[in-house]
Design a protein around this motif. Structure first.
Motif, short mmCIF file in Angstrom:
data_model
loop_
_atom_site.label_atom_id
_atom_site.label_comp_id
_atom_site.label_asym_id
_atom_site.label_seq_id
_atom_site.Cartn_x
_atom_site.Cartn_y
_atom_site.Cartn_z
N UNK A 171 -16.54 -40.85 53.45
CA UNK A 171 -17.25 -40.52 54.72
C UNK A 171 -17.85 -41.56 55.29
N UNK A 172 -17.67 -41.63 56.86
CA UNK A 172 -18.18 -42.77 57.57
C UNK A 172 -19.36 -42.11 58.34
N UNK A 173 -20.71 -42.67 58.06
CA UNK A 173 -21.75 -42.33 58.62
C UNK A 173 -21.91 -40.82 58.86
N UNK A 174 -21.68 -40.10 57.68
CA UNK A 174 -21.68 -38.68 57.53
C UNK A 174 -23.22 -38.12 57.05
N UNK A 175 -23.43 -36.87 57.60
CA UNK A 175 -24.67 -36.16 56.99
C UNK A 175 -24.63 -36.04 55.60
N UNK A 176 -25.32 -36.14 54.72
CA UNK A 176 -25.52 -35.71 53.31
C UNK A 176 -26.42 -34.67 53.02
N UNK A 177 -27.63 -34.41 54.05
CA UNK A 177 -28.02 -33.31 53.87
C UNK A 177 -27.30 -32.02 54.45
#
Length: 276
Positions: A171-177
């Protein structure tokens, strides 16, 4: 954080990537199939039939790895595309569209992403690919979808596929919240942090596939994007996951970090395909 020497080397390497990719795309060594419907169940409306399609760019060889790629756009826009610098890199790219807000709400985006990954498991061998070398990746909203499909096993389980068959997630620069569009759907302020069943952070597990988390520079990224990925990385370490890496691309912002991140992804795909 990437050190200065690595950053300079990366910038030099990037200066050659566009011309190299353009030269390679003009060769007869690959093929492209467009607009394949990946959801064929009864009752799809016209919008689903339009959006639930994918393109496959693949080498004219056998046994190659495949990256399922999801575009960004905040879950509200964007279109499937295969960046030139991801073509002819030794792996296939399956670039999938999905339905957007406000036409649909969560979890439809995740369900579509899972259906596209399932289609790849079921069909990539007919293109010459190895179904045991399927990776999932995407940028921004696509990075969020990557993490959700990989970490929360229920979405692929709906297609009778174990998410642990995924060879790796990038995942490139994805939300994790919980994604800001999902929070907006629920009337929650964009600055209020939510970690619920639609947050990758809520699905940390020791036995997840290998992970490469990438972000832009923490001082140039979207608000909190580096920090939440760093927290996800830390939680995987605490869980005892053996293969989760975090790479911050110093000097790159949210939008332009994808091309250098693709160089890191290529190395990751090669490393995790070699023993399969």
């Amino acid at each position: 954080m990437l050190n200065t020497t690595f950053r300079l080397a990366l910038l030099v390497a990037l200066s050659f990537v566009p011309s190299l990719a353009l030269a390679q795309s003009a060769t007869p060594g690959s093929s492209l199939k467009k607009d394949i419907l990946y959801r064929s169940e009864e009752g799809l409306d016209d919008y689903a039939k339009k959006q639930c399609r994918l393109d496959v760019h693949y080498p004219n060889t056998k046994g190659f790895a495949t990256v399922v790629w999801f575009h960004g756009g905040g879950l509200t826009g964007g279109d499937k595309a295969i960046p030139q610098y991801m073509r002819d890199q030794g792996y296939a790219v399956v670039s999938a569209n999905y339905r957007h807000n406000p036409q649909v709400n969560a979890p439809v985006y995740i369900e579509d992403a899972a259906a596209a990954v399932a289609w790849t498991f079921e069909n990539i061998e007919s293109f010459g690919g190895d179904p045991e070398k399927i990776f999932v990746s995407g940028h921004s909203a696509g990075g969020y979808l990557t993490s959700m499909v990989t970490l929360d096993k229920r979405w692929l389980a709906a297609h009778k596929i174990d998410a642990d068959r995924i060879a790796g997630a990038i995942p490139h620069s994805g939300h994790t919240i919980t994604h800001f569009t999902v929070r907006k759907e629920r009337g929650i302020d964009r600055l209020k942090v939510v970690v619920d069943d639609l947050a990758p952070l809520n699905h940390v597990r020791k036995d997840a596939p290998p992970l490469l988390l990438t972000t832009g520079d923490r001082n140039m990224e979207m608000t909190g994007r580096y920090e939440e990925n760093a927290y996800l990385w830390r939680m995987f370490k605490e869980a005892g996951h053996p293969d989760c890496k975090l790479r911050e691309l110093e000097g790159f912002n949210h939008g332009n970090m994808v091309q250098p991140a693709a160089l890191l992804m290529k190395t990751f795909v090669e490393a995790h395909s070699s023993g399969k």
